[in-house]
Design a protein around this motif. Structure first.
Motif, PDB file in Angstrom:
ATOM      1  N   ILE A   1      -6.649  -5.947 -13.200  1.00 44.17           N
ATOM      2  CA  ILE A   1      -5.783  -7.037 -13.673  1.00 44.17           C
ATOM      3  C   ILE A   1      -5.354  -7.929 -12.513  1.00 44.17           C
ATOM      4  O   ILE A   1      -5.440  -9.161 -12.593  1.00 44.17           O
ATOM      5  CB  ILE A   1      -4.554  -6.464 -14.404  1.00 44.17           C
ATOM      6  N   ILE A   2      -4.908  -7.319 -11.419  1.00 40.43           N
ATOM      7  CA  ILE A   2      -4.438  -8.131 -10.290  1.00 40.43           C
ATOM      8  C   ILE A   2      -5.598  -8.883  -9.663  1.00 40.43           C
ATOM      9  O   ILE A   2      -5.420 -10.012  -9.149  1.00 40.43           O
ATOM     10  CB  ILE A   2      -3.704  -7.257  -9.240  1.00 40.43           C
ATOM     11  N   SER A   3      -6.801  -8.332  -9.690  1.00 40.90           N
ATOM     12  CA  SER A   3      -7.963  -9.046  -9.165  1.00 40.90           C
ATOM     13  C   SER A   3      -8.236 -10.307  -9.972  1.00 40.90           C
ATOM     14  O   SER A   3      -8.539 -11.367  -9.404  1.00 40.90           O
ATOM     15  CB  SER A   3      -9.196  -8.142  -9.180  1.00 40.90           C
ATOM     16  N   ARG A   4      -8.099 -10.213 -11.295  1.00 41.98           N
ATOM     17  CA  ARG A   4      -8.311 -11.398 -12.137  1.00 41.98           C
ATOM     18  C   ARG A   4      -7.241 -12.448 -11.898  1.00 41.98           C
ATOM     19  O   ARG A   4      -7.536 -13.644 -11.825  1.00 41.98           O
ATOM     20  CB  ARG A   4      -8.321 -10.975 -13.605  1.00 41.98           C
ATOM     21  N   PHE A   5      -5.985 -12.007 -11.772  1.00 47.69           N
ATOM     22  CA  PHE A   5      -4.911 -12.955 -11.458  1.00 47.69           C
ATOM     23  C   PHE A   5      -5.171 -13.621 -10.109  1.00 47.69           C
ATOM     24  O   PHE A   5      -4.926 -14.826  -9.949  1.00 47.69           O
ATOM     25  CB  PHE A   5      -3.559 -12.227 -11.427  1.00 47.69           C
ATOM     26  N   ILE A   7      -5.027 -12.555  -0.357  1.00 51.18           N
ATOM     27  CA  ILE A   7      -6.392 -12.730  -0.827  1.00 51.18           C
ATOM     28  C   ILE A   7      -7.144 -11.398  -0.908  1.00 51.18           C
ATOM     29  O   ILE A   7      -8.152 -11.280  -1.603  1.00 51.18           O
ATOM     30  CB  ILE A   7      -7.136 -13.728   0.091  1.00 51.18           C
ATOM     31  N   THR A   8      -6.655 -10.375  -0.196  1.00 50.53           N
ATOM     32  CA  THR A   8      -7.323  -9.070  -0.201  1.00 50.53           C
ATOM     33  C   THR A   8      -6.933  -8.207  -1.399  1.00 50.53           C
ATOM     34  O   THR A   8      -7.471  -7.106  -1.546  1.00 50.53           O
ATOM     35  CB  THR A   8      -6.984  -8.300   1.082  1.00 50.53           C
ATOM     36  N   ARG A   9      -5.990  -8.666  -2.222  1.00 47.18           N
ATOM     37  CA  ARG A   9      -5.538  -7.834  -3.336  1.00 47.18           C
ATOM     38  C   ARG A   9      -6.708  -7.498  -4.232  1.00 47.18           C
ATOM     39  O   ARG A   9      -7.577  -8.345  -4.451  1.00 47.18           O
ATOM     40  CB  ARG A   9      -4.452  -8.555  -4.153  1.00 47.18           C
ATOM     41  N   PRO A  10      -6.723  -6.251  -4.746  1.00 45.58           N
ATOM     42  CA  PRO A  10      -5.625  -5.272  -4.826  1.00 45.58           C
ATOM     43  C   PRO A  10      -5.362  -4.471  -3.550  1.00 45.58           C
ATOM     44  O   PRO A  10      -4.524  -3.574  -3.572  1.00 45.58           O
ATOM     45  CB  PRO A  10      -6.088  -4.351  -5.946  1.00 45.58           C
ATOM     46  N   ASP A  11      -6.062  -4.769  -2.471  1.00 41.12           N
ATOM     47  CA  ASP A  11      -5.774  -4.090  -1.202  1.00 41.12           C
ATOM     48  C   ASP A  11      -4.759  -4.912  -0.412  1.00 41.12           C
ATOM     49  O   ASP A  11      -4.373  -6.010  -0.823  1.00 41.12           O
ATOM     50  CB  ASP A  11      -7.061  -3.927  -0.389  1.00 41.12           C
ATOM     51  N   TYR A  12      -4.322  -4.378   0.717  1.00 43.97           N
ATOM     52  CA  TYR A  12      -3.321  -5.047   1.532  1.00 43.97           C
ATOM     53  C   TYR A  12      -3.832  -5.196   2.963  1.00 43.97           C
ATOM     54  O   TYR A  12      -4.766  -4.509   3.384  1.00 43.97           O
ATOM     55  CB  TYR A  12      -2.009  -4.252   1.530  1.00 43.97           C
ATOM     56  N   ILE A  13      -3.223  -6.114   3.708  1.00 47.69           N
ATOM     57  CA  ILE A  13      -3.632  -6.361   5.092  1.00 47.69           C
ATOM     58  C   ILE A  13      -3.256  -5.167   5.959  1.00 47.69           C
ATOM     59  O   ILE A  13      -2.124  -4.690   5.920  1.00 47.69           O
ATOM     60  CB  ILE A  13      -2.945  -7.632   5.638  1.00 47.69           C
ATOM     61  N   LEU A  14      -4.201  -4.693   6.751  1.00 49.48           N
ATOM     62  CA  LEU A  14      -3.932  -3.611   7.701  1.00 49.48           C
ATOM     63  C   LEU A  14      -3.614  -4.243   9.052  1.00 49.48           C
ATOM     64  O   LEU A  14      -4.453  -4.918   9.656  1.00 49.48           O
ATOM     65  CB  LEU A  14      -5.135  -2.679   7.819  1.00 49.48           C
TER      66      LEU A  14
END
Length: 325
Positions: free
Chosen positions: A28-32, A88-95
């Protein structure tokens, strides 16, 4: 304090306890995110750049007070749009490191508070100041540049308070997953950001509007039909900010509650918080469009650009049709 020990906290999507729900939330968050990047980012950048160009060209004459406030707001909106690329990396987060994450949060929060405080300054200067003479003693600064300097100083001070509540001073070089509101910040971070960036300003707006309604009911407010376009753009921006920030701040309070309960929350909580963050980023796009279509200099410049483009296309078409075969 026990509540300041945030070593236990982590994103629900990194917990791997509810795989199906995590996958559903990430889809879902990827589509948003795709919708936001494809529609809102280019629209905000184009509208904001056009507004900025119009205001810069206006320096050849004289920028009015409202133009200066909207110029500041336009620059702030463009910066917020650029900051949104951190998602822009969602659903992941910046490391990154805690130091870099703190710097990101600091500068983003300057923009966050600055936009809110500019709105209050505009409402006071152009709407309530004329209707409520008793409030003129609140400020002694008549120079709009001085007002903008005061607004910026308040925004920087509020952001500094937020940085002090991140709780990462002892581990600046430690790796962490980062977003504009660091997950590992102390619970006080959320409540302070809610208070300084939404709660206090909302109370000020309610007081102003209550006093204004009282003036209107008594018929004491002056009739200024020529200023209606100014009032329209300011009130539109106010409504846009309220609508976008209400959802975001509700989720800030929810995050604050979960931290006090030492609860990581569910993947659904993480999903809704990410959506609220995108809605907050989308505020800059809506605000830039409101300035473009409602502020007279920007609207006039847009109409002239459209007419010039149409005229040029017709001229090229006529030239093409008149060429011998």
């Amino acid at each position: 304090m026990t509540s300041h020990n945030m070593t236990w906290i982590k994103y629900p999507s990194k917990d791997f306890t509810e795989i199906e729900e995590i996958i559903r939330s990430q889809n879902i968050i990827s589509r948003f995110m795709h919708i936001y990047i494809a529609l809102f980012v280019p629209t905000s950048l184009v509208a904001g750049t056009f507004n900025l160009t119009t205001f810069i060209k206006g320096r050849s004459t004289i920028l009015r007070k409202l133009d200066l406030y909207l110029l500041d707001l336009t620059v702030t909106n463009l910066l917020v749009t650029l900051f949104s690329f951190t998602a822009i990396t969602r659903p992941d987060y910046i490391l990154t490191t805690n130091l870099s994450c703190g710097v990101l949060s600091f500068f983003f929060n300057i923009c966050y508070f600055n936009a809110q405080y500019i709105q209050i300054a505009m409402l006071y200067t152009f709407l309530f100041h004329d209707y409520l003479p008793c409030l003129r003693v609140v400020t002694m600064i008549k120079n709009p540049l001085g007002n903008l300097g005061l607004v910026f100083a308040c925004a920087v001070s509020s952001s500094l308070v937020g940085v002090m509540l991140l709780g990462t001073a002892g581990s600046l070089l430690k790796s962490t997953l980062c977003q504009v509101d660091p997950l590992t910040a102390w619970p006080e971070y959320e409540i302070v950001k809610f208070s300084l960036g939404f709660g206090v300003t909302l109370i000020i707006q309610v007081v102003f509007f209550s006093l204004l309604v009282g003036k209107l009911v008594r018929g004491d407010a002056p009739s200024q039909k020529e200023n209606r376009p100014t009032y329209l753009v300011m009130l539109t921006i106010t409504l846009i900010m309220f609508a976008c920030r209400l959802f975001y701040n509700i989720m800030l309070l929810n995050k604050y509650k979960l931290k006090l309960q030492r609860d990581n929350g569910s993947p659904r909580d993480e999903l809704i918080m990410n959506i609220a963050e995108l809605v907050l980023f989308g505020e800059s796009c809506a605000s830039n469009l409101a300035i473009l279509f409602l502020h007279k200099p920007c609207k006039t410049a847009l109409n002239e650009s459209v007419r010039n483009l149409t005229r040029r296309c017709r001229r090229e078409e006529e030239t093409h049709n008149s060429m011998p075969l």
